[in-house]
Design an enzyme around this catalytic site. Structure first.
Site, mmCIF file in Angstrom:
data_model
loop_
_atom_site.group_PDB
_atom_site.id
_atom_site.type_symbol
_atom_site.label_atom_id
_atom_site.label_comp_id
_atom_site.label_asym_id
_atom_site.label_seq_id
_atom_site.Cartn_x
_atom_site.Cartn_y
_atom_site.Cartn_z
ATOM 1 N N LYS A 14 0.836 -1.201 0.000
ATOM 2 C CA LYS A 14 0.000 0.000 0.000
ATOM 3 C C LYS A 14 0.876 1.258 0.000
ATOM 4 O O LYS A 14 2.091 1.179 0.260
ATOM 5 C CB LYS A 14 -0.913 -0.051 1.232
ATOM 6 C CG LYS A 14 -1.918 -1.217 1.194
ATOM 7 C CD LYS A 14 -2.753 -1.278 2.466
ATOM 8 C CE LYS A 14 -3.854 -2.312 2.377
ATOM 9 N NZ LYS A 14 -4.641 -2.419 3.628
ATOM 10 N N TYR A 54 -12.723 -3.858 -3.447
ATOM 11 C CA TYR A 54 -13.312 -4.219 -2.147
ATOM 12 C C TYR A 54 -14.775 -4.655 -2.259
ATOM 13 O O TYR A 54 -15.380 -5.030 -1.265
ATOM 14 C CB TYR A 54 -13.122 -3.083 -1.134
ATOM 15 C CG TYR A 54 -11.685 -3.038 -0.624
ATOM 16 C CD1 TYR A 54 -11.187 -4.047 0.196
ATOM 17 C CD2 TYR A 54 -10.811 -2.028 -1.000
ATOM 18 C CE1 TYR A 54 -9.870 -4.042 0.643
ATOM 19 C CE2 TYR A 54 -9.491 -2.011 -0.559
ATOM 20 C CZ TYR A 54 -9.030 -3.026 0.264
ATOM 21 O OH TYR A 54 -7.724 -3.035 0.705
ATOM 22 N N ARG A 119 -0.721 -14.656 4.192
ATOM 23 C CA ARG A 119 -1.511 -14.007 5.255
ATOM 24 C C ARG A 119 -0.838 -14.180 6.610
ATOM 25 O O ARG A 119 -0.819 -13.279 7.434
ATOM 26 C CB ARG A 119 -2.918 -14.612 5.316
ATOM 27 C CG ARG A 119 -3.765 -14.268 4.121
ATOM 28 C CD ARG A 119 -4.395 -12.914 4.209
ATOM 29 N NE ARG A 119 -5.527 -12.884 5.100
ATOM 30 C CZ ARG A 119 -6.434 -11.927 5.106
ATOM 31 N NH1 ARG A 119 -6.343 -10.905 4.272
ATOM 32 N NH2 ARG A 119 -7.435 -11.953 5.942
ATOM 33 N N THR A 125 -5.025 -7.782 10.560
ATOM 34 C CA THR A 125 -5.357 -6.468 9.981
ATOM 35 C C THR A 125 -4.884 -5.282 10.836
ATOM 36 O O THR A 125 -4.371 -4.302 10.307
ATOM 37 C CB THR A 125 -6.894 -6.369 9.814
ATOM 38 O OG1 THR A 125 -7.333 -7.498 9.064
ATOM 39 C CG2 THR A 125 -7.303 -5.091 9.124
ATOM 40 N N ARG A 136 3.171 -6.717 9.569
ATOM 41 C CA ARG A 136 2.370 -5.654 10.187
ATOM 42 C C ARG A 136 2.715 -5.488 11.670
ATOM 43 O O ARG A 136 2.689 -4.386 12.213
ATOM 44 C CB ARG A 136 0.886 -5.958 10.016
ATOM 45 C CG ARG A 136 0.379 -5.731 8.591
ATOM 46 C CD ARG A 136 -0.998 -6.337 8.417
ATOM 47 N NE ARG A 136 -1.661 -5.976 7.181
ATOM 48 C CZ ARG A 136 -2.785 -6.527 6.776
ATOM 49 N NH1 ARG A 136 -3.381 -7.467 7.518
ATOM 50 N NH2 ARG A 136 -3.350 -6.160 5.647
ATOM 51 N N ASN A 156 -1.751 -0.283 7.272
ATOM 52 C CA ASN A 156 -1.107 -1.546 7.640
ATOM 53 C C ASN A 156 -0.227 -2.118 6.526
ATOM 54 O O ASN A 156 -0.018 -3.322 6.439
ATOM 55 C CB ASN A 156 -2.156 -2.555 8.115
ATOM 56 C CG ASN A 156 -3.250 -2.765 7.091
ATOM 57 O OD1 ASN A 156 -3.124 -2.330 5.943
ATOM 58 N ND2 ASN A 156 -4.316 -3.447 7.480
ATOM 59 N N HIS A 159 -1.884 -5.219 1.320
ATOM 60 C CA HIS A 159 -3.099 -6.009 1.102
ATOM 61 C C HIS A 159 -2.668 -7.406 0.675
ATOM 62 O O HIS A 159 -1.758 -7.541 -0.151
ATOM 63 C CB HIS A 159 -3.978 -5.419 -0.008
ATOM 64 C CG HIS A 159 -5.018 -6.405 -0.457
ATOM 65 N ND1 HIS A 159 -6.150 -6.656 0.288
ATOM 66 C CD2 HIS A 159 -5.054 -7.268 -1.494
ATOM 67 C CE1 HIS A 159 -6.848 -7.618 -0.306
ATOM 68 N NE2 HIS A 159 -6.205 -8.007 -1.391
ATOM 69 N N GLU A 170 -9.179 -11.308 -7.502
ATOM 70 C CA GLU A 170 -8.356 -10.100 -7.348
ATOM 71 C C GLU A 170 -7.218 -10.058 -8.377
ATOM 72 O O GLU A 170 -6.901 -8.992 -8.905
ATOM 73 C CB GLU A 170 -7.783 -10.034 -5.939
ATOM 74 C CG GLU A 170 -8.863 -9.771 -4.900
ATOM 75 C CD GLU A 170 -8.339 -9.703 -3.472
ATOM 76 O OE1 GLU A 170 -9.137 -9.403 -2.579
ATOM 77 O OE2 GLU A 170 -7.133 -9.968 -3.240
HETATM 78 P P1 ADP Z 1 -7.151 -7.339 5.561
HETATM 79 O O1 ADP Z 1 -6.456 -6.266 4.757
HETATM 80 O O2 ADP Z 1 -6.316 -7.758 6.745
HETATM 81 O O3 ADP Z 1 -7.644 -8.489 4.739
HETATM 82 P P2 ADP Z 1 -9.878 -6.370 5.702
HETATM 83 O O4 ADP Z 1 -10.166 -7.015 4.387
HETATM 84 O O5 ADP Z 1 -10.806 -6.659 6.830
HETATM 85 O O6 ADP Z 1 -8.417 -6.645 6.216
HETATM 86 O O7 ADP Z 1 -9.867 -4.773 5.501
HETATM 87 C C1 ADP Z 1 -9.244 -4.194 4.385
HETATM 88 C C2 ADP Z 1 -8.464 -2.976 4.799
HETATM 89 O O8 ADP Z 1 -9.361 -1.964 5.248
HETATM 90 C C3 ADP Z 1 -7.523 -3.195 5.980
HETATM 91 O O9 ADP Z 1 -6.287 -3.744 5.573
HETATM 92 C C4 ADP Z 1 -7.397 -1.809 6.533
HETATM 93 O O10 ADP Z 1 -6.486 -1.004 5.808
HETATM 94 C C5 ADP Z 1 -8.782 -1.237 6.323
HETATM 95 N N1 ADP Z 1 -9.700 -1.425 7.462
HETATM 96 C C6 ADP Z 1 -10.319 -2.560 7.841
HETATM 97 N N2 ADP Z 1 -11.138 -2.354 8.884
HETATM 98 C C7 ADP Z 1 -11.072 -1.039 9.161
HETATM 99 C C8 ADP Z 1 -11.692 -0.183 10.145
HETATM 100 N N3 ADP Z 1 -12.564 -0.656 11.008
HETATM 101 N N4 ADP Z 1 -11.380 1.126 10.136
HETATM 102 C C9 ADP Z 1 -10.495 1.624 9.241
HETATM 103 N N5 ADP Z 1 -9.882 0.880 8.299
HETATM 104 C C10 ADP Z 1 -10.151 -0.423 8.257
#
Ligand code: ADP
Length: 201
Positions: A14, A54, A119, A125, A136, A156, A159, A170
């Site tokens: 990112k 997303y 992962r 996350t 992370r 973080n 992705h 994706e």
């Molecule tokens: P991951 O990236 O670990 O698969 P998710 O798919 O749940 O996590 O979420 C996608 C991205 O959205 C996260 O990596 C993070 O950057 C952001 N994110 C997720 N949940 C939140 C939240 N509650 N508030 C702000 N940003 C969030």
């Protein structure tokens, strides 16, 4: 069915990952697992590309909202809303800003259990609770609480696809087929060959 060693996953470094000059460090983590890099490019994604990304999984918005409610409650805090879809919408808006703020590196990694292994090494996350030793967990400080206070996405660094189905969708969204290269990596012999013949001289 394809052999498990041909499993592929999408990883995107990112904008914060590039700005923190961690691209090399992040790539090294996946490379040293024994995974094979089969696609890679630097780009600035558009907001609509991120929105579509997303929404590839129709349940994602609800799940991300539920996870965020749970994270608040675990810390004894009151979530800003109890409706997962309301929180999910907010997260998508903030992700569009975050992910289009600068260049990202999109990559496809291939190898046995690529999705789960990536992962695992990437970590959970929320950096505040990601395990020590994960990317992370080791390289960033952020939390749902901080992101929410400032009305932004959790930063973080990375992705990484969450499941094999998600990865397949994706990868198609980020790469044209001709951008992915099929080739043999010499270390695959030691990782996958049934008989380790021909090592001794
Ligand atoms: P991951 O990236 O670990 O698969 P998710 O798919 O749940 O996590 O979420 C996608 C991205 O959205 C996260 O990596 C993070 O950057 C952001 N994110 C997720 N949940 C939140 C939240 N509650 N508030 C702000 N940003 C969030």
């Amino acid at each position: 069915m394809a052999h498990i060693k041909s499993e592929r996953t999408l990883v995107v470094i990112k904008p914060d990952g590039l700005q923190r000059t961690l691209a090399g460090e992040i790539i090294k983590r996946y490379e040293r697992l024994g995974l094979k890099l089969v696609g890679m490019k630097l780009l600035v994604p558009t907001a609509s590309h991120i929105k579509t990304h997303y929404n590839l999984d129709p349940n994602w918005k609800r799940i991300v909202g539920e996870k965020s409610i749970e994270a608040y409650q675990k810390k004894g805090l009151t979530p800003p809303s109890m409706d997962p879809l309301v929180l999910g919408d907010k997260v998508i808006d903030s992700l569009q800003k975050y992910m289009t703020s600068g260049p990202v590196v999109a990559m496809v990694w291939q190898g046995a259990h690529a999705v789960k292994i990536v992962r695992k090494v990437t970590g959970g996350t929320e950096p505040l609770t990601s395990d020590v030793g994960t990317i992370r967990g080791d390289f960033v400080v952020d939390s749902y609480q901080m992101a929410d206070t400032d009305g932004r996405a959790v930063r973080n660094l990375i992705h990484a696809s969450g499941s094999v189905d998600e990865a397949n969708n994706e990868i198609k969204h980020w790469f044209n087929p001709e951008e992915l290269i099929n080739y043999r990596l010499v270390q695959e012999q030691i990782l996958y060959d049934v008989n380790l013949d021909g090592l001794l001289e």
